[in-house]
Design a protein around this motif. Structure first.
Motif, PDB file in Angstrom:
ATOM      1  N   ILE A 170       0.855  -1.187   0.000  1.00 26.88           N
ATOM      2  CA  ILE A 170       0.000   0.000   0.000  1.00 26.88           C
ATOM      3  C   ILE A 170       0.888   1.233   0.000  1.00 26.88           C
ATOM      4  O   ILE A 170       1.802   1.350   0.822  1.00 26.88           O
ATOM      5  CB  ILE A 170      -0.946  -0.027   1.218  1.00 26.88           C
ATOM      6  CG1 ILE A 170      -1.978  -1.132   0.999  1.00 26.88           C
ATOM      7  CG2 ILE A 170      -1.619   1.323   1.410  1.00 26.88           C
ATOM      8  CD1 ILE A 170      -3.010  -1.255   2.076  1.00 26.88           C
ATOM      9  N   VAL A 171       0.639   2.108  -0.966  1.00 31.67           N
ATOM     10  CA  VAL A 171       1.430   3.337  -1.058  1.00 31.67           C
ATOM     11  C   VAL A 171       0.498   4.558  -1.068  1.00 31.67           C
ATOM     12  O   VAL A 171      -0.692   4.423  -1.351  1.00 31.67           O
ATOM     13  CB  VAL A 171       2.315   3.361  -2.332  1.00 31.67           C
ATOM     14  CG1 VAL A 171       3.274   2.185  -2.361  1.00 31.67           C
ATOM     15  CG2 VAL A 171       1.469   3.395  -3.597  1.00 31.67           C
ATOM     16  N   SER A 172       1.055   5.707  -0.757  1.00 32.87           N
ATOM     17  CA  SER A 172       0.253   6.938  -0.754  1.00 32.87           C
ATOM     18  C   SER A 172       0.141   7.484  -2.174  1.00 32.87           C
ATOM     19  O   SER A 172       1.078   7.367  -2.962  1.00 32.87           O
ATOM     20  CB  SER A 172       0.911   8.014   0.102  1.00 32.87           C
ATOM     21  OG  SER A 172       1.399   7.436   1.275  1.00 32.87           O
ATOM     22  N   GLY A 173      -1.009   8.072  -2.446  1.00 31.85           N
ATOM     23  CA  GLY A 173      -1.213   8.693  -3.751  1.00 31.85           C
ATOM     24  C   GLY A 173      -2.161   9.861  -3.607  1.00 31.85           C
ATOM     25  O   GLY A 173      -2.698  10.116  -2.525  1.00 31.85           O
ATOM     26  N   PRO A 216      -4.146   5.044 -13.790  1.00 31.64           N
ATOM     27  CA  PRO A 216      -5.544   4.765 -13.483  1.00 31.64           C
ATOM     28  C   PRO A 216      -5.632   3.815 -12.279  1.00 31.64           C
ATOM     29  O   PRO A 216      -4.796   2.921 -12.138  1.00 31.64           O
ATOM     30  CB  PRO A 216      -6.056   4.061 -14.762  1.00 31.64           C
ATOM     31  CG  PRO A 216      -4.841   3.498 -15.412  1.00 31.64           C
ATOM     32  CD  PRO A 216      -3.668   4.307 -14.966  1.00 31.64           C
ATOM     33  N   ALA A 217      -6.613   4.014 -11.407  1.00 32.68           N
ATOM     34  CA  ALA A 217      -6.825   3.131 -10.259  1.00 32.68           C
ATOM     35  C   ALA A 217      -8.315   2.890 -10.085  1.00 32.68           C
ATOM     36  O   ALA A 217      -9.111   3.839 -10.152  1.00 32.68           O
ATOM     37  CB  ALA A 217      -6.242   3.746  -8.998  1.00 32.68           C
ATOM     38  N   ARG A 218      -8.683   1.616  -9.881  1.00 35.25           N
ATOM     39  CA  ARG A 218     -10.090   1.303  -9.617  1.00 35.25           C
ATOM     40  C   ARG A 218     -10.465   1.875  -8.253  1.00 35.25           C
ATOM     41  O   ARG A 218      -9.643   1.902  -7.338  1.00 35.25           O
ATOM     42  CB  ARG A 218     -10.318  -0.207  -9.625  1.00 35.25           C
ATOM     43  CG  ARG A 218     -10.142  -0.844 -11.013  1.00 35.25           C
ATOM     44  CD  ARG A 218     -10.222  -2.360 -10.957  1.00 35.25           C
ATOM     45  NE  ARG A 218      -9.091  -2.942 -10.257  1.00 35.25           N
ATOM     46  CZ  ARG A 218      -9.156  -3.489  -9.060  1.00 35.25           C
ATOM     47  NH1 ARG A 218     -10.308  -3.568  -8.423  1.00 35.25           N
ATOM     48  NH2 ARG A 218      -8.077  -3.987  -8.492  1.00 35.25           N
ATOM     49  N   VAL A 257      -3.219   3.511  -1.885  1.00 32.44           N
ATOM     50  CA  VAL A 257      -3.418   2.728  -3.104  1.00 32.44           C
ATOM     51  C   VAL A 257      -2.818   1.338  -2.923  1.00 32.44           C
ATOM     52  O   VAL A 257      -1.651   1.208  -2.539  1.00 32.44           O
ATOM     53  CB  VAL A 257      -2.746   3.427  -4.302  1.00 32.44           C
ATOM     54  CG1 VAL A 257      -3.057   2.683  -5.593  1.00 32.44           C
ATOM     55  CG2 VAL A 257      -3.191   4.872  -4.402  1.00 32.44           C
ATOM     56  N   LEU A 258      -3.634   0.321  -3.157  1.00 33.31           N
ATOM     57  CA  LEU A 258      -3.150  -1.068  -3.076  1.00 33.31           C
ATOM     58  C   LEU A 258      -2.586  -1.475  -4.430  1.00 33.31           C
ATOM     59  O   LEU A 258      -3.258  -1.385  -5.451  1.00 33.31           O
ATOM     60  CB  LEU A 258      -4.285  -2.011  -2.682  1.00 33.31           C
ATOM     61  CG  LEU A 258      -3.964  -3.517  -2.757  1.00 33.31           C
ATOM     62  CD1 LEU A 258      -2.887  -3.905  -1.744  1.00 33.31           C
ATOM     63  CD2 LEU A 258      -5.233  -4.345  -2.521  1.00 33.31           C
ATOM     64  N   TRP A 266      -5.844  -0.322  -6.815  1.00 34.54           N
ATOM     65  CA  TRP A 266      -7.126  -0.197  -6.123  1.00 34.54           C
ATOM     66  C   TRP A 266      -6.994   0.850  -5.033  1.00 34.54           C
ATOM     67  O   TRP A 266      -6.075   0.746  -4.194  1.00 34.54           O
ATOM     68  CB  TRP A 266      -7.527  -1.547  -5.542  1.00 34.54           C
ATOM     69  CG  TRP A 266      -8.631  -1.531  -4.516  1.00 34.54           C
ATOM     70  CD1 TRP A 266      -8.527  -1.813  -3.197  1.00 34.54           C
ATOM     71  CD2 TRP A 266     -10.034  -1.260  -4.748  1.00 34.54           C
ATOM     72  NE1 TRP A 266      -9.753  -1.710  -2.580  1.00 34.54           N
ATOM     73  CE2 TRP A 266     -10.692  -1.370  -3.508  1.00 34.54           C
ATOM     74  CE3 TRP A 266     -10.777  -0.912  -5.883  1.00 34.54           C
ATOM     75  CZ2 TRP A 266     -12.065  -1.161  -3.361  1.00 34.54           C
ATOM     76  CZ3 TRP A 266     -12.157  -0.689  -5.748  1.00 34.54           C
ATOM     77  CH2 TRP A 266     -12.778  -0.840  -4.497  1.00 34.54           C
ATOM     78  N   ILE A 267      -7.881   1.836  -5.055  1.00 34.30           N
ATOM     79  CA  ILE A 267      -7.874   2.833  -3.985  1.00 34.30           C
ATOM     80  C   ILE A 267      -8.621   2.254  -2.787  1.00 34.30           C
ATOM     81  O   ILE A 267      -9.813   1.926  -2.886  1.00 34.30           O
ATOM     82  CB  ILE A 267      -8.517   4.154  -4.451  1.00 34.30           C
ATOM     83  CG1 ILE A 267      -7.636   4.773  -5.552  1.00 34.30           C
ATOM     84  CG2 ILE A 267      -8.668   5.119  -3.280  1.00 34.30           C
ATOM     85  CD1 ILE A 267      -8.150   6.079  -6.096  1.00 34.30           C
ATOM     86  N   VAL A 268      -7.910   2.073  -1.679  1.00 35.92           N
ATOM     87  CA  VAL A 268      -8.513   1.451  -0.500  1.00 35.92           C
ATOM     88  C   VAL A 268      -9.565   2.411   0.083  1.00 35.92           C
ATOM     89  O   VAL A 268      -9.247   3.559   0.390  1.00 35.92           O
ATOM     90  CB  VAL A 268      -7.420   1.140   0.552  1.00 35.92           C
ATOM     91  CG1 VAL A 268      -8.037   0.480   1.774  1.00 35.92           C
ATOM     92  CG2 VAL A 268      -6.345   0.246  -0.058  1.00 35.92           C
ATOM     93  N   PRO A 269     -10.834   1.936   0.203  1.00 34.28           N
ATOM     94  CA  PRO A 269     -11.898   2.834   0.669  1.00 34.28           C
ATOM     95  C   PRO A 269     -11.589   3.390   2.065  1.00 34.28           C
ATOM     96  O   PRO A 269     -10.960   2.729   2.880  1.00 34.28           O
ATOM     97  CB  PRO A 269     -13.126   1.916   0.726  1.00 34.28           C
ATOM     98  CG  PRO A 269     -12.840   0.820  -0.226  1.00 34.28           C
ATOM     99  CD  PRO A 269     -11.356   0.605  -0.153  1.00 34.28           C
ATOM    100  N   GLY A 270     -12.021   4.597   2.285  1.00 37.43           N
ATOM    101  CA  GLY A 270     -11.889   5.238   3.598  1.00 37.43           C
ATOM    102  C   GLY A 270     -10.459   5.625   3.923  1.00 37.43           C
ATOM    103  O   GLY A 270     -10.165   5.957   5.072  1.00 37.43           O
TER     104      GLY A 270
END
Ligand code: ADP
Ligand code: MG
Length: 361
Positions: free
Chosen positions: A257-260, A280-282, A293-294, A356-360
């Motif tokens: 997981i990284v910051s974006g 692009p990220a889902r 971001v995963l 994948w953008i991790v929710p929350g």
């Protein structure tokens, strides 16, 4: 604790949905199961996945009737099985249970162990013989009828325990880490057996495991648990591709997981900036601003254009090398699978094809 429970003749018939409504089980101050509401559709195969101590076994024991809820209700179909004041005993629920320790009778042969649940409920001899043959065939032990338990390997004993659980043909089958005592190769071969059992019986299966590989391979739904709660329930591919939070993404699959920074979102895809580059990220909903971001290994490759990262270590996992990297800009870790191992300490370019953008976050 009994090692198994048999169905009552003429009891609850096959195709049993299980409903948990706000179920809590406390031991002193600890809520081992904390207000869980969960439906298990008839014929579904659900894995309860989570770290040791998160409440998996307690939840299974509540379904089986070995524990009573402190709050909430357990139903099989429309029938109430338990609430805080009242409960149907395990032997009347029409369930089969297999625990980690199989508790077979060593002095009896295979057929004797498997037939036991039918004998205790007074089934006819011929019926018993036929049924025992059928379930021994399902678990791959045809020809082992007369073997003594002591003469069997660990894997074969586990198959006998499975056969004994199947013999009563119950609508609900509960497994608590049934493969935990077997070595890796045996586990892999048993995955097929469990799938076959699911297809042949049509039973509603709840399968407890702390092994994410097992959960992904076996179940058609995974409930990820932590501290007595369910963090996410969904198909294995959903849990893997779109974990609900950082904890779930940590339990299931490899990745980092990284910051974006999320910018525009269109059709559930965000443009996310990582280390100065846009990818692009889902995502779910309207992600905007700083996000986590995963990145799974299969969504990354060493290619241009990409983000600069330094090679920290490589591990050969056959056929690929698992490569650990550090982002030059932030020092965050990345995991990439490569056909050819890059040179340690080298700075490489990492291209992102799926994220994948991790929710929350
Ligand atoms: N009979 C019991 N008495 C007291 N505490 C218990 C009992 N059973 C379970 N617990 C506690 O409940 C929590 C969940 O345990 P368990 O359901 O066995 O977790 P898991 O199967 O996920 O490892 C743990 O903190 C455990 O110590
Ligand atoms: Mg357990």
């Amino acid at each position: 604790m009994p090692a198994f429970v048999t169905a009552q003749p003429g009891g609850i018939e096959n195709l049993t949905a299980i409903h948990l409504e706000g179920v809590t089980r406390r031991f002193g101050d600890v809520a081992a199961v904390d207000g869980i509401s969960l439906d298990f559709p008839a014929g579904s195969f659900t894995a309860l996945l989570g770290p040791s101590g998160c409440g998996k076994t307690t939840l299974l024991r509540l379904i089986a009737g070995f524990e009573t809820p402190s709050e909430g209700r357990v139903l099989f179909g429309e029938q109430l099985m338990a609430d805080a004041t009242w409960q149907v005993p395990p032997e009347k629920r029409g369930i089969g249970v297999v625990f980690q320790s199989y508790a077979l009778w060593p002095h009896m042969d295979v057929a004797g162990n498997v037939a036991y649940p039918l004998k205790t409920r007074g089934a006819e001899r011929l019926q018993i013989e036929t049924r025992v043959d059928t379930v021994l065939d399902i678990v791959g032990l045809t020809g082992f009828r007369q073997r003594r338990i002591e003469e069997l390997s660990g894997g074969q004993r586990q198959r006998v325990a499975l056969a004994r659980c199947l013999v009563a043909d119950t609508g609900v089958i509960l497994f608590d880490e049934p493969l935990a005592n077997l070595d890796v190769h045996l586990r892999a071969s048993m995955v097929e057996v469990f799938r076959d059992i699911h297809h042949r019986t049509g039973a509603t299966i709840v399968y407890v495991t702390h092994d994410q590989v097992e959960a992904l391979a076996l179940a058609d739904r995974i409930a990820v648990m932590d501290r007595g709660r369910v963090l996410q329930i969904g198909a294995p591919s959903d849990i893997y591709r779109a974990p609900a939070d950082e904890k779930v993404s940590g339990f299931v699959g490899r990745g980092s997981i990284v910051s974006g920074i999320a910018k525009a979102v269109e059709n559930a895809t965000a443009t996310v900036e990582i280390a100065g580059l846009d990818f692009p990220a889902r995502c779910r909903g309207a992600a905007k601003g700083p996000v986590k971001v995963l990145l799974r290994p299969e969504g990354l490759s060493l290619a241009e254009p990409g983000i600069a990262a330094t090679v920290c270590s490589t591990t050969y996992r056959g056929p690929v090398h698992e490569v650990r990297l550090k982002l030059v800009s932030s020092g965050e870790d990345l995991l990439v699978d490569c056909r050819e191992a890059p040179v340690l300490g080298e700075t490489v370019s990492v291209a992102v094809s799926d994220a994948w953008i991790v929710p929350g976050s």
